[in-house]
Design a protein around this motif. Structure first.
Motif, PDB file in Angstrom:
ATOM      1  N   MET A  27      24.494  15.359   3.788  1.00 16.05           N
ATOM      2  CA  MET A  27      25.873  15.293   3.296  1.00 16.05           C
ATOM      3  C   MET A  27      25.938  15.141   1.785  1.00 16.05           C
ATOM      4  SD  MET A  27      27.591  15.835   5.951  1.00 16.05           S
ATOM      5  CE  MET A  27      29.208  15.572   5.240  1.00 16.05           C
ATOM      6  N   ASN A  28      24.840  14.701   1.170  1.00 16.77           N
ATOM      7  CA  ASN A  28      24.813  14.544  -0.286  1.00 16.77           C
ATOM      8  C   ASN A  28      24.895  15.880  -1.016  1.00 16.77           C
ATOM      9  OD1 ASN A  28      24.658  11.805  -0.074  1.00 16.77           O
ATOM     10  ND2 ASN A  28      22.506  11.626  -0.656  1.00 16.77           N
ATOM     11  N   PHE A  29      24.593  16.985  -0.319  1.00 16.49           N
ATOM     12  CA  PHE A  29      24.655  18.295  -0.959  1.00 16.49           C
ATOM     13  C   PHE A  29      26.078  18.641  -1.386  1.00 16.49           C
ATOM     14  CE2 PHE A  29      20.535  19.251   1.166  1.00 16.49           C
ATOM     15  CZ  PHE A  29      19.849  19.727   0.058  1.00 16.49           C
ATOM     16  N   SER A  30      27.064  18.231  -0.611  1.00 23.54           N
ATOM     17  CA  SER A  30      28.448  18.595  -0.915  1.00 23.54           C
ATOM     18  C   SER A  30      28.934  17.985  -2.225  1.00 23.54           C
ATOM     19  CB  SER A  30      29.376  18.158   0.224  1.00 23.54           C
ATOM     20  OG  SER A  30      29.308  16.748   0.403  1.00 23.54           O
ATOM     21  N   GLY A  31      28.463  16.795  -2.537  1.00 20.39           N
ATOM     22  CA  GLY A  31      28.886  16.147  -3.778  1.00 20.39           C
ATOM     23  C   GLY A  31      27.850  16.175  -4.872  1.00 20.39           C
ATOM     24  N   GLY A  32      26.675  16.723  -4.578  1.00 19.15           N
ATOM     25  CA  GLY A  32      25.612  16.787  -5.574  1.00 19.15           C
ATOM     26  C   GLY A  32      25.101  15.417  -5.965  1.00 19.15           C
ATOM     27  N   LYS A  33      25.071  14.511  -4.998  1.00 18.76           N
ATOM     28  CA  LYS A  33      24.624  13.141  -5.262  1.00 18.76           C
ATOM     29  C   LYS A  33      23.179  12.974  -4.837  1.00 18.76           C
ATOM     30  CE  LYS A  33      25.586   8.339  -3.948  1.00 18.76           C
ATOM     31  NZ  LYS A  33      26.403   7.457  -3.073  1.00 18.76           N
TER      32      LYS A  33
END
Length: 297
Positions: A27-33
Motif C-alpha cells: 500500500m506504500n506504493f500509492s503514496g510513495g512512502k
C-alpha cells in the motif's frame, strides 16, 4: 518429469512467499512512502532495495556500502557477519530460493524470445563490481566531509531503479525536477538488464550482482552443499543439460555459479545427486562394488 515439475512449482511458491515476506507494505506504493519501522535496521538476505516502498528490510549491499563510506570508517561486524553467516550456512541457495530480484529475473525470462548462452568470461564481471563499486569506491572516493557514496546503488543497481527510483518518481513530482544524466544512465542499465534477462537466464544474477558474487565465493565452503555419488553416476549428462546456470554438477558440484535450485537432482534418474546439510558417504555395498570393479580392471 512430473516429479521435476512438482519440484519447480514448489520452489516457485517458496520464492513468491519470500518475495511477499520481503515486501509486505504494498500500500506504500500509492503514496510513495518508504517503510521506516524497526525491521528496516536488519538486512534482507537477498537483493531488495531499501528505498522500495514495500520493503520491510534493508539491502545488504546498500548497508555494506554505507558502512564503507561513513566518515568514521569502521569494520561492521554486523553487516559482514550477516553476509558471512548466510553464505557459510547456505551459500547461493539464497539466490535460487529467497532473492526477490532473482524471482523477477526468472519470470521475465519466460517471455517468448530466443534464449542465448552467456559467454563464460562475463561471469567474472560481478566480482570486479564487488571489489570496485561496493568495497573500494565508497572508501576512496569521499567528499570534503570524508563521506563516501554508495556507488553501486547510485550508478548501477537496476533493482534499485525498478523498486525504488521509478515508484518514488511517479508519486513525488518534486523529485522529477531533479532528474539528470544519472537517472538516464540507470534507466539504460535497467532496460539493458531486462532485455538481458529475457534472452539469458538470470542475466543480472550471473554478470552484475555483487551479492551473488559474495554468496558464490561461499559456495565452496557452505554447509548446505551439493554432492555427486560417483558410484551411482553414469555420466549421462542430464544434469548438465538441465542446468540453466550452465553448470556441470559432476565436474563442479560446488560451482560459484550454482544457485542450489535442485533441478539437477530431480532430473537424475540414478539418484546420484544430493543437496543438503549432511555429508553423504557411500554405503558398504557401494564400496565393495567399487573395489570389485577396480580389481577387475
Amino acid at each position: 518429469m512430473k516429479l521435476r515439475l512438482k519440484y519447480s512449482l514448489k520452489r516457485k511458491l517458496f520464492q513468491i512467499i519470500a518475495f511477499g515476506y520481503s515486501n509486505p507494505y504494498l500500500m506504500n506504493f500509492s503514496g510513495g512512502k518508504i517503510f521506516g519501522g524497526k525491521w528496516k535496521q536488519f538486512c534482507n538476505p537477498g537483493l531488495n532495495c531499501y528505498s522500495c516502498p514495500a520493503a520491510s528490510f534493508a539491502c545488504p549491499i546498500g548497508a555494506l556500502q554505507s558502512v564503507n563510506g561513513s566518515m568514521n570508517f569502521s569494520f561492521s561486524f554486523y553487516v559482514v557477519g550477516f553476509l558471512l553467516a548466510f553464505g557459510v550456512l547456505i551459500g547461493r541457495f539464497i539466490c535460487g530460493w529467497i532473492c526477490p530480484f532473482g524471482l523477477f529475473q526468472e519470470l521475465i525470462n519466460k517471455i517468448p524470445a530466443p534464449k542465448l548462452k552467456l559467454p563464460p568470461i562475463f561471469i567474472y564481471v560481478k566480482y570486479i563490481i564487488l571489489i570496485i563499486f561496493v568495497i573500494l569506491l565508497p572508501i576512496i572516493a569521499t567528499n570534503y566531509m570524508g563521506m563516501g557514496k554508495p556507488t553501486f546503488c547510485q550508478l548501477i543497481c537496476p533493482a534499485g531503479t525498478l523498486e525504488g527510483g521509478i515508484p518514488l518518481l511517479s508519486t513525488h513530482p518534486e523529485l522529477r525536477q531533479t532528474i539528470g544524466w544519472l537517472f538516464s544512465l540507470k534507466m539504460f542499465i535497467l532496460i539493458a538488464t531486462i532485455l538481458g534477462c529475457i534472452l539469458i537466464y538470470r542475466f543480472f544474477c550471473r554478470t552484475l550482482c555483487p551479492l551473488g558474487a559474495i554468496y558464490g565465493l561461499m559456495n565452496k565452503i557452505s554447509i548446505y552443499h551439493l554432492e555427486i555419488n560417483k558410484h551411482k553416476c553414469v555420466n549421462c549428462g542430464k544434469c548438465k543439460n538441465i542446468c540453466k546456470m550452465e553448470v556441470d554438477p559432476v565436474k563442479a558440484p560446488n560451482s560459484m555459479e550454482c544457485i542450489r535450485c535442485g533441478e539437477c537432482a530431480k532430473t537424475c534418474s540414478k539418484n546420484a545427486i544430493y543437496l543438503g546439510f549432511k555429508t553423504q558417504t557411500p554405503s558398504l555395498s557401494e564400496n565393495m562394488y567399487e573395489n570389485k570393479n577396480q580389481n577387475l580392471s
